[in-house]
Write a protein that holds these residues in place. Structure first.
Motif, PDB file in Angstrom:
ATOM      1  N   GLN A  69      23.882   6.953  -5.426  1.00  0.00           N
ATOM      2  CA  GLN A  69      24.274   6.533  -4.082  1.00  0.00           C
ATOM      3  C   GLN A  69      23.103   6.640  -3.109  1.00  0.00           C
ATOM      4  N   ARG A  70      22.292   7.681  -3.253  1.00  0.00           N
ATOM      5  CA  ARG A  70      21.131   7.840  -2.369  1.00  0.00           C
ATOM      6  C   ARG A  70      20.087   6.761  -2.632  1.00  0.00           C
ATOM      7  N   LEU A  71      19.919   6.397  -3.911  1.00  0.00           N
ATOM      8  CA  LEU A  71      18.980   5.321  -4.240  1.00  0.00           C
ATOM      9  C   LEU A  71      19.479   3.976  -3.720  1.00  0.00           C
ATOM     10  N   LEU A  72      20.781   3.747  -3.798  1.00  0.00           N
ATOM     11  CA  LEU A  72      21.334   2.505  -3.254  1.00  0.00           C
ATOM     12  C   LEU A  72      21.120   2.423  -1.752  1.00  0.00           C
ATOM     13  N   THR A  73      21.268   3.558  -1.071  1.00  0.00           N
ATOM     14  CA  THR A  73      21.055   3.600   0.376  1.00  0.00           C
ATOM     15  C   THR A  73      19.585   3.405   0.724  1.00  0.00           C
ATOM     16  N   ASN A  74      18.708   3.960  -0.111  1.00  0.00           N
ATOM     17  CA  ASN A  74      17.268   3.871   0.137  1.00  0.00           C
ATOM     18  C   ASN A  74      16.536   3.568  -1.165  1.00  0.00           C
ATOM     19  N   PRO A  75      16.506   2.288  -1.584  1.00  0.00           N
ATOM     20  CA  PRO A  75      15.856   1.935  -2.863  1.00  0.00           C
ATOM     21  C   PRO A  75      14.371   2.268  -2.900  1.00  0.00           C
ATOM     22  N   GLY A  76      13.745   2.444  -1.729  1.00  0.00           N
ATOM     23  CA  GLY A  76      12.321   2.750  -1.675  1.00  0.00           C
ATOM     24  C   GLY A  76      12.005   4.220  -1.829  1.00  0.00           C
ATOM     25  N   GLY A 128      13.962   1.535 -11.888  1.00  0.00           N
ATOM     26  CA  GLY A 128      13.356   0.210 -11.946  1.00  0.00           C
ATOM     27  C   GLY A 128      14.388  -0.892 -11.995  1.00  0.00           C
ATOM     28  N   GLN A 129      15.527  -0.631 -12.651  1.00  0.00           N
ATOM     29  CA  GLN A 129      16.612  -1.625 -12.694  1.00  0.00           C
ATOM     30  C   GLN A 129      17.111  -1.918 -11.286  1.00  0.00           C
ATOM     31  N   LEU A 130      17.235  -0.879 -10.470  1.00  0.00           N
ATOM     32  CA  LEU A 130      17.647  -1.079  -9.076  1.00  0.00           C
ATOM     33  C   LEU A 130      16.591  -1.886  -8.326  1.00  0.00           C
ATOM     34  N   HIS A 131      15.323  -1.584  -8.553  1.00  0.00           N
ATOM     35  CA  HIS A 131      14.267  -2.314  -7.859  1.00  0.00           C
ATOM     36  C   HIS A 131      14.290  -3.801  -8.202  1.00  0.00           C
ATOM     37  N   ILE A 132      14.587  -4.122  -9.456  1.00  0.00           N
ATOM     38  CA  ILE A 132      14.641  -5.528  -9.845  1.00  0.00           C
ATOM     39  C   ILE A 132      15.771  -6.252  -9.126  1.00  0.00           C
ATOM     40  N   VAL A 133      16.965  -5.664  -9.101  1.00  0.00           N
ATOM     41  CA  VAL A 133      18.088  -6.376  -8.495  1.00  0.00           C
ATOM     42  C   VAL A 133      17.913  -6.467  -6.982  1.00  0.00           C
ATOM     43  N   LYS A 143      16.320  -9.864  -2.237  1.00  0.00           N
ATOM     44  CA  LYS A 143      15.469 -10.088  -1.069  1.00  0.00           C
ATOM     45  C   LYS A 143      14.625 -11.358  -1.220  1.00  0.00           C
ATOM     46  N   LEU A 144      14.076 -11.582  -2.408  1.00  0.00           N
ATOM     47  CA  LEU A 144      13.264 -12.781  -2.632  1.00  0.00           C
ATOM     48  C   LEU A 144      14.096 -14.045  -2.495  1.00  0.00           C
ATOM     49  N   SER A 145      15.349 -14.008  -2.965  1.00  0.00           N
ATOM     50  CA  SER A 145      16.215 -15.180  -2.873  1.00  0.00           C
ATOM     51  C   SER A 145      16.585 -15.490  -1.425  1.00  0.00           C
ATOM     52  N   MET A 146      16.468 -14.500  -0.545  1.00  0.00           N
ATOM     53  CA  MET A 146      16.761 -14.705   0.870  1.00  0.00           C
ATOM     54  C   MET A 146      15.504 -15.053   1.659  1.00  0.00           C
ATOM     55  N   GLY A 147      14.383 -15.261   0.945  1.00  0.00           N
ATOM     56  CA  GLY A 147      13.167 -15.749   1.585  1.00  0.00           C
ATOM     57  C   GLY A 147      12.190 -14.694   2.037  1.00  0.00           C
ATOM     58  N   GLU A 148      12.434 -13.424   1.712  1.00  0.00           N
ATOM     59  CA  GLU A 148      11.494 -12.386   2.115  1.00  0.00           C
ATOM     60  C   GLU A 148      10.222 -12.485   1.277  1.00  0.00           C
ATOM     61  N   SER A 149       9.092 -12.116   1.865  1.00  0.00           N
ATOM     62  CA  SER A 149       7.811 -12.213   1.178  1.00  0.00           C
ATOM     63  C   SER A 149       7.679 -11.129   0.116  1.00  0.00           C
ATOM     64  N   VAL A 150       6.818 -11.404  -0.862  1.00  0.00           N
ATOM     65  CA  VAL A 150       6.564 -10.423  -1.917  1.00  0.00           C
ATOM     66  C   VAL A 150       6.012  -9.141  -1.302  1.00  0.00           C
ATOM     67  N   GLN A 151       5.144  -9.273  -0.309  1.00  0.00           N
ATOM     68  CA  GLN A 151       4.562  -8.097   0.334  1.00  0.00           C
ATOM     69  C   GLN A 151       5.636  -7.247   1.007  1.00  0.00           C
ATOM     70  N   ARG A 152       6.558  -7.900   1.714  1.00  0.00           N
ATOM     71  CA  ARG A 152       7.621  -7.160   2.398  1.00  0.00           C
ATOM     72  C   ARG A 152       8.524  -6.440   1.385  1.00  0.00           C
ATOM     73  N   VAL A 153       8.829  -7.115   0.284  1.00  0.00           N
ATOM     74  CA  VAL A 153       9.674  -6.504  -0.741  1.00  0.00           C
ATOM     75  C   VAL A 153       8.974  -5.290  -1.341  1.00  0.00           C
ATOM     76  N   ALA A 154       7.668  -5.433  -1.626  1.00  0.00           N
ATOM     77  CA  ALA A 154       6.903  -4.320  -2.185  1.00  0.00           C
ATOM     78  C   ALA A 154       6.923  -3.120  -1.242  1.00  0.00           C
ATOM     79  N   GLU A 155       6.787  -3.378   0.057  1.00  0.00           N
ATOM     80  CA  GLU A 155       6.810  -2.293   1.041  1.00  0.00           C
ATOM     81  C   GLU A 155       8.188  -1.642   1.114  1.00  0.00           C
ATOM     82  N   ASP A 156       9.238  -2.465   1.116  1.00  0.00           N
ATOM     83  CA  ASP A 156      10.603  -1.939   1.212  1.00  0.00           C
ATOM     84  C   ASP A 156      10.950  -1.055   0.019  1.00  0.00           C
ATOM     85  N   LEU A 157      10.382  -1.369  -1.138  1.00  0.00           N
ATOM     86  CA  LEU A 157      10.679  -0.601  -2.350  1.00  0.00           C
ATOM     87  C   LEU A 157       9.710   0.553  -2.579  1.00  0.00           C
TER      88      LEU A 157
END
Length: 259
Positions: A165-172, A208-213, A218-232
């Motif tokens: 649950q904590r990882l779902l709340t904060n995947p990064g 890592g499974q959580l990071h992939i999903v 995020k990528l399907s919603m148009g977010e940049s690869v850089q932003r996704v990397a930072e968020d995770l």
């Protein structure tokens, strides 16, 4: 457990047709249905936005160009993002060739358009006729779609459930196995063994499974690869790209383009 079978006021179990389609769009706020099940299996396919499905003991995040398959009688709860456009397909449990457990299906442009077209039709269509023939083609296409596992398992064990649950709340969250173990008064070895025993994965592969999903969402919603990397929580974009490529075989941009 709530076992209602209606979806947005549409009771799929009242229809004898072997396949039904429903399109949900323009929701003003994010909505989550209570846990329920159907006699028919259900396919959740976002056209835009995303859907999150809670199925048994896992969370499935569904990006555009994918769909989640929920077999007959499996309890689930679907959460649809605000302003998403989602098609839901309901398939008779007797149709041969459909997966017998929850999974992610790739969706070809042809299948996508067939589902959209069926959703535009009256769902009490005749057994013979143009719509019935369309359904036959749809089913032929559906049963050959490749399957993938874009889910994040949520263990029932109390301590692992809290970590999930904590990882779902904060995947990064990048805490190490040892740091997580210390929070729950365990040794690092005990936590690693518990994750392997409950989920069948190492702690790193589980996270890592959580990071992939999350990344696919995020990528399907148009977010940049850089932003996704930072968020995770990755130290660099290149580290995230390497992780993504090792997991799915292609870099993020190429993967999304080919989908």
């Amino acid at each position: 457990m709530n076992v209602k079978t209606n979806v947005m006021g549409f009771d799929t179990d009242l229809y004898p047709q072997k396949v039904l389609a429903l399109r949900v769009a323009g929701i003003e706020k994010e909505e989550e249905a209570p846990f329920h099940h159907h006699h028919k299996g259900q396919l959740v396919m976002p056209l835009t936005g995303f859907a999150k499905c809670y199925i048994d003991d896992a969370v499935w995040m569904v990006p555009a160009h994918c769909a989640v398959w929920i077999p007959s009688q499996v309890p689930h709860s679907n959460q649809i993002s605000m302003d998403a456009d989602v098609c839901m397909l309901f398939v008779d449990q007797d149709i041969i060739g459909m997966p017998n457990k929850a999974c992610t299906l790739s969706v070809t442009p042809l299948l996508r358009e067939l589902i959209i077209r069926l959703a535009q039709e009256q769902q009490n269509y005749a057994k013979e006729g143009a719509v019935a023939r369309l359904v036959d083609v749809l089913v032929d296409e559906l049963i050959v779609m490749p399957t993938e596992q874009f889910d994040f398992p949520i263990p029932s064990e109390a301590r692992l459930y809290q970590i999930a649950q904590r990882l779902l709340t904060n995947p990064g969250d990048r805490k190490t196995v040892g740091e997580w173990a210390a929070q729950f008064a365990m040794s690092e070895r005990t936590l690693a063994r518990l994750v392997k025993q409950e989920i069948g994965l190492t702690f790193g592969r589980w996270r890592g499974q959580l990071h992939i999903v999350v990344a696919l969402q995020k990528l399907s919603m148009g977010e940049s690869v850089q932003r996704v990397a930072e968020d995770l929580g990755y130290e660099s974009v290149s580290a995230f790209i390497l992780f993504f490529k090792k997991t799915l075989g292609r870099p993020p941009k190429q993967y999304m383009k080919q989908r």
